[in-house]
Design an enzyme around this catalytic site. Sequence first.
Site, PDB file in Angstrom:
ATOM      1  N   HIS A   1      -1.159   2.042  16.245  1.00 18.99           N
ATOM      2  CA  HIS A   1      -1.417   0.919  17.158  1.00 18.99           C
ATOM      3  C   HIS A   1      -0.393   0.899  18.294  1.00 18.99           C
ATOM      4  O   HIS A   1       0.266  -0.102  18.566  1.00 18.99           O
ATOM      5  CB  HIS A   1      -1.387  -0.412  16.385  1.00 18.99           C
ATOM      6  CG  HIS A   1      -2.433  -0.502  15.305  1.00 18.99           C
ATOM      7  ND1 HIS A   1      -3.778  -0.622  15.588  1.00 18.99           N
ATOM      8  CD2 HIS A   1      -2.330  -0.466  13.947  1.00 18.99           C
ATOM      9  CE1 HIS A   1      -4.462  -0.657  14.451  1.00 18.99           C
ATOM     10  NE2 HIS A   1      -3.618  -0.563  13.445  1.00 18.99           N
TER      11      HIS A   1
ATOM     12  N   TYR B   1      -1.398   4.802  10.575  1.00 19.88           N
ATOM     13  CA  TYR B   1      -1.774   3.802  11.574  1.00 19.88           C
ATOM     14  C   TYR B   1      -0.595   3.622  12.528  1.00 19.88           C
ATOM     15  O   TYR B   1       0.545   3.462  12.089  1.00 19.88           O
ATOM     16  CB  TYR B   1      -2.091   2.460  10.923  1.00 19.88           C
ATOM     17  CG  TYR B   1      -3.420   2.394  10.218  1.00 19.88           C
ATOM     18  CD1 TYR B   1      -4.612   2.600  10.918  1.00 19.88           C
ATOM     19  CD2 TYR B   1      -3.502   2.115   8.856  1.00 19.88           C
ATOM     20  CE1 TYR B   1      -5.834   2.536  10.274  1.00 19.88           C
ATOM     21  CE2 TYR B   1      -4.723   2.044   8.208  1.00 19.88           C
ATOM     22  CZ  TYR B   1      -5.890   2.257   8.919  1.00 19.88           C
ATOM     23  OH  TYR B   1      -7.106   2.192   8.285  1.00 19.88           O
TER      24      TYR B   1
ATOM     25  N   ALA C   1      -6.692  -9.059  15.358  1.00 22.70           N
ATOM     26  CA  ALA C   1      -6.342  -8.112  16.419  1.00 22.70           C
ATOM     27  C   ALA C   1      -4.859  -8.144  16.777  1.00 22.70           C
ATOM     28  O   ALA C   1      -4.450  -7.494  17.737  1.00 22.70           O
ATOM     29  CB  ALA C   1      -7.176  -8.404  17.669  1.00 22.70           C
TER      30      ALA C   1
ATOM     31  N   ASN D   1      -0.370  -6.656   8.859  1.00 22.45           N
ATOM     32  CA  ASN D   1      -0.754  -5.790   7.728  1.00 22.45           C
ATOM     33  C   ASN D   1      -1.414  -6.604   6.622  1.00 22.45           C
ATOM     34  O   ASN D   1      -1.034  -6.538   5.451  1.00 22.45           O
ATOM     35  CB  ASN D   1       0.445  -5.007   7.199  1.00 22.45           C
ATOM     36  CG  ASN D   1       1.565  -5.893   6.671  1.00 22.45           C
ATOM     37  OD1 ASN D   1       1.814  -6.984   7.184  1.00 22.45           O
ATOM     38  ND2 ASN D   1       2.261  -5.428   5.639  1.00 22.45           N
TER      39      ASN D   1
ATOM     40  N   ASP E   1      -2.313  -6.722  15.612  1.00 25.82           N
ATOM     41  CA  ASP E   1      -1.610  -5.434  15.642  1.00 25.82           C
ATOM     42  C   ASP E   1      -1.920  -4.646  16.908  1.00 25.82           C
ATOM     43  O   ASP E   1      -1.275  -3.628  17.189  1.00 25.82           O
ATOM     44  CB  ASP E   1      -1.895  -4.592  14.395  1.00 25.82           C
ATOM     45  CG  ASP E   1      -3.363  -4.393  14.116  1.00 25.82           C
ATOM     46  OD1 ASP E   1      -4.186  -4.764  14.980  1.00 25.82           O
ATOM     47  OD2 ASP E   1      -3.700  -3.872  13.038  1.00 25.82           O
TER      48      ASP E   1
ATOM     49  N   GLU F   1      -6.326   5.015  13.707  1.00 21.18           N
ATOM     50  CA  GLU F   1      -7.234   4.077  14.379  1.00 21.18           C
ATOM     51  C   GLU F   1      -7.918   4.639  15.614  1.00 21.18           C
ATOM     52  O   GLU F   1      -8.833   4.002  16.153  1.00 21.18           O
ATOM     53  CB  GLU F   1      -6.500   2.787  14.748  1.00 21.18           C
ATOM     54  CG  GLU F   1      -5.507   2.893  15.883  1.00 21.18           C
ATOM     55  CD  GLU F   1      -4.137   3.386  15.470  1.00 21.18           C
ATOM     56  OE1 GLU F   1      -3.245   3.412  16.336  1.00 21.18           O
ATOM     57  OE2 GLU F   1      -3.950   3.725  14.278  1.00 21.18           O
TER      58      GLU F   1
ATOM     59  N   LYS G   1       1.634   2.469   7.521  1.00 20.60           N
ATOM     60  CA  LYS G   1       2.029   1.728   8.727  1.00 20.60           C
ATOM     61  C   LYS G   1       2.930   2.565   9.624  1.00 20.60           C
ATOM     62  O   LYS G   1       3.525   3.560   9.212  1.00 20.60           O
ATOM     63  CB  LYS G   1       2.744   0.427   8.348  1.00 20.60           C
ATOM     64  CG  LYS G   1       1.851  -0.570   7.625  1.00 20.60           C
ATOM     65  CD  LYS G   1       0.629  -0.965   8.443  1.00 20.60           C
ATOM     66  CE  LYS G   1       0.984  -1.762   9.675  1.00 20.60           C
ATOM     67  NZ  LYS G   1      -0.222  -2.101  10.489  1.00 20.60           N
TER      68      LYS G   1
ATOM     69  N   ARG H   1       0.830  -1.203   0.000  1.00 21.16           N
ATOM     70  CA  ARG H   1       0.000   0.000   0.000  1.00 21.16           C
ATOM     71  C   ARG H   1       0.868   1.257   0.000  1.00 21.16           C
ATOM     72  O   ARG H   1       2.061   1.205   0.280  1.00 21.16           O
ATOM     73  CB  ARG H   1      -0.911   0.014   1.228  1.00 21.16           C
ATOM     74  CG  ARG H   1      -2.001  -1.027   1.232  1.00 21.16           C
ATOM     75  CD  ARG H   1      -2.743  -1.076   2.555  1.00 21.16           C
ATOM     76  NE  ARG H   1      -1.914  -1.595   3.633  1.00 21.16           N
ATOM     77  CZ  ARG H   1      -2.314  -1.746   4.883  1.00 21.16           C
ATOM     78  NH1 ARG H   1      -3.540  -1.380   5.226  1.00 21.16           N
ATOM     79  NH2 ARG H   1      -1.499  -2.229   5.792  1.00 21.16           N
TER      80      ARG H   1
END
Length: 370
Positions: free
Chosen positions: A95, A93, A267, A299, A269, A117, A74, A15
Amino acid sequence: MIIGVPREIKNREYRVGMTPAGVRSLTSRGHSVLVERGAGEGSGLQDADYVAQGATIVATAAEAWAADMVVKVKEPLVAEYGHLREGLILYTYLHLAAEPGLTRKLAATGVTAVAYETIALADGTLPLLRPMSEVAGRMAVQVGATCLEKERGGKGVLLGGVPGTRRGRVVVLGGGVVGRNAATVAIGMGAQVTVLDVRADTMAYLEDVFGGAIETLYSNPTNIEETVARADLVVGAVLVTGAAAPRLVTEALVARMEKGSVIVDVAVDQGGCIETCRPTSHDQPTYEVRGVVHYCVPNMPGAVPRTSTWALTNATIPYAVKIAERGLAAAAREDPALMLGVNVHAGHVTCKPVAKAHGLEHVPAGRVLA
């Protein structure tokens, strides 16, 4: 504002943080967008596509990271830590509840980190997490069905079965966006599907949508143990916004599953909701514990970039435009959803679940951005 779009370096991450259409949304308003050479190739996007929409192609990651705001997919890896600096707005993102080292690094370097997120609307929905949750939920059953094949270590069950045989049993832990999309694909493949959740309204909604094709159960230890033990495929789809995922399945319970069963923990990540799960990669996506195949790629949507890159940009670009137009502080004060997305600022951890996960002091974003 100058916005940078570096190439993703995570394993098999195809991505890119912005499509050419997203670039145009910014350049048409007078902002500059620096795209690292080849950043979009994994998604089928060429440098010329970006240039046609007003972007400037830069030769190195350092040049893209030198922007006022960096838009990624990411979280930064260790190899990218050298690009972090005071005053940089990082929009991606993150996390962080599962990343103590990165959390401390962001705070130490003075980066302002805005996490996709944790941007949350008044009704609790997560507009920037939703598109990737939809992709990951659908992929979870797709990859789970493949892992059930005998040659891939599975027990050799076809989820939909054929006349005269039993259908595969799919258990989905969590009935949110990931769980609902996993159920959609599993039902479409003809599997026997059970979704566990603690929210009565969520379970009622699922039964309204899927009717008799789905079974819903209240998520408690007894129901989890009974359904997981006999499942062919378990999908972990539990999310607590910004926080580490709760551990719902123990190793002892995994040991009770039939050999060759499959677990896909979406879940992972956020730390994973299954005790035996640990992050893997697209190069080596699976491993076995107690004879059960585990697929735990953080990912997952990176494997289908021609779907996920567009879905992601559609969701992220409106907030990127707000930040570029108003500056982060003003934009966040005007938009409570965006304020919730600020996880780290000026050395402070501003997301309460992240601070709690790592035993760090929490300073509200509204206070430090004032």
